[in-house]
Design an enzyme around this catalytic site. Structure first.
Site: not given
Ligand code: FMC
Length: 265
Positions: A36, A223
């Site tokens: 990122e 996601d």
């Molecule tokens: N749930 C929690 N965190 C994330 C996510 C999800 N569905 N999607 N992407 C993230 C982010 C988090 O803040 C972390 O920095 C990283 O991406 C996933 O390890």
């Protein structure tokens, strides 16, 4: 503005009101993952500090440079010394936020990164959100008042002009230390009325809040938590495209912020 003539110090409120009116100068980005951070490092040609600002042995990395009249600092908590992966999650996020505030006295913190989105609340893959409120979803303490302390809900610094000019989505963010979501987490996320979830936001807000440093949260959806695909698969599949969208939005935000004071955001 000169200090009061009776020899008293400025109150915190007066200092905050003055800060609102002076152009933003020092910005600290808190970004959890290298993938990122690197697009931004390249875009603004930020360079890594040879003499780290941080105590010896800390894996935290500071990149810095200038853009127009802004001093840009990007703080990435680095990689875990044992496992070699990015230091994601609330512990590193709050530690680097604290250390950066001490060392750099920023006018504004920008916590940027990826997140999961809830399509039932209107989130889509690649959306970039400007967060209106943050809270935790995995700090359950069912004792009066401790329960609210655990949730730690707080409003973010209000930036109505930025939101409108950049045409970003606005929503509430819920933070916890897991990528997945247990049934208890889900109930808390619903109670938090969150549209997106991440693993750092509320922790950065907590540390910044201790020192009243204005903070904004810019989160891009990798996601859909309530979608059909498994979170991990979808996260990995979309990470590249979503970090590119995030980078572009952050560049637009820097253009908007440059030359402005907090009250104009
Ligand atoms: N749930 C929690 N965190 C994330 C996510 C999800 N569905 N999607 N992407 C993230 C982010 C988090 O803040 C972390 O920095 C990283 O991406 C996933 O390890």
């Amino acid at each position: 503005m000169a200090p009061p003539e009776d020899g008293t110090e400025f109150t915190e409120e007066v200092k905050a009101a003055e800060a609102e009116k002076k152009p933003i100068s020092t910005i600290v980005f808190v970004i959890a993952m290298q993938s990122e951070a690197l697009p931004l490092v390249n875009r603004f040609q930020l360079t890594e500090d040879p003499d780290s600002l941080f105590p010896k042995g800390c894996p935290w990395v500071r990149y810095h440079g200038t853009y127009e009249d802004l001093h840009i600092n990007l703080i990435w908590p680095g990689k875990d010394p044992v496992w070699g992966v990015d230091n994601v999650g609330t512990i590193s996020a709050s530690l680097v936020t604290y250390a950066s505030i001490q060392a750099l006295k920023p006018d504004l913190i920008v916590n940027a990164g990826t997140c999961g989105g809830f399509k039932a609340k209107g989130a889509c893959i690649r959306d970039v959100f400007l967060v209106s409120e943050v809270a935790f979803h995995d700090r359950r303490i069912p004792i009066p008042v401790f329960d609210q302390y655990g949730v730690g809900a707080r409003r973010t610094c209000s930036t109505p002009n930025l939101l409108q000019k950049l045409n970003l989505k606005s929503g509430k963010l819920s933070t916890g230390d897991s990528l997945d979501m247990s049934p208890q987490d889900e109930a808390s996320i619903i109670a938090n009325d969150a549209t997106i979830k991440d693993m750092e936001g509320a922790a950065v807000a907590y540390a910044a809040g201790l020192f009243s440093v204005p903070t904004i949260f810019v989160k891009a959806v990798t996601d859909l938590v309530d979608g059909d695909k498994p979170t991990t698969e979808e996260f990995i599949e979309n990470l590249g495209a979503v970090t590119a969208a995030l980078d572009q939005t952050l560049a637009n935000i820097m253009d908007f912020i440059s030359g402005k004071c907090l009250s104009e955001l």
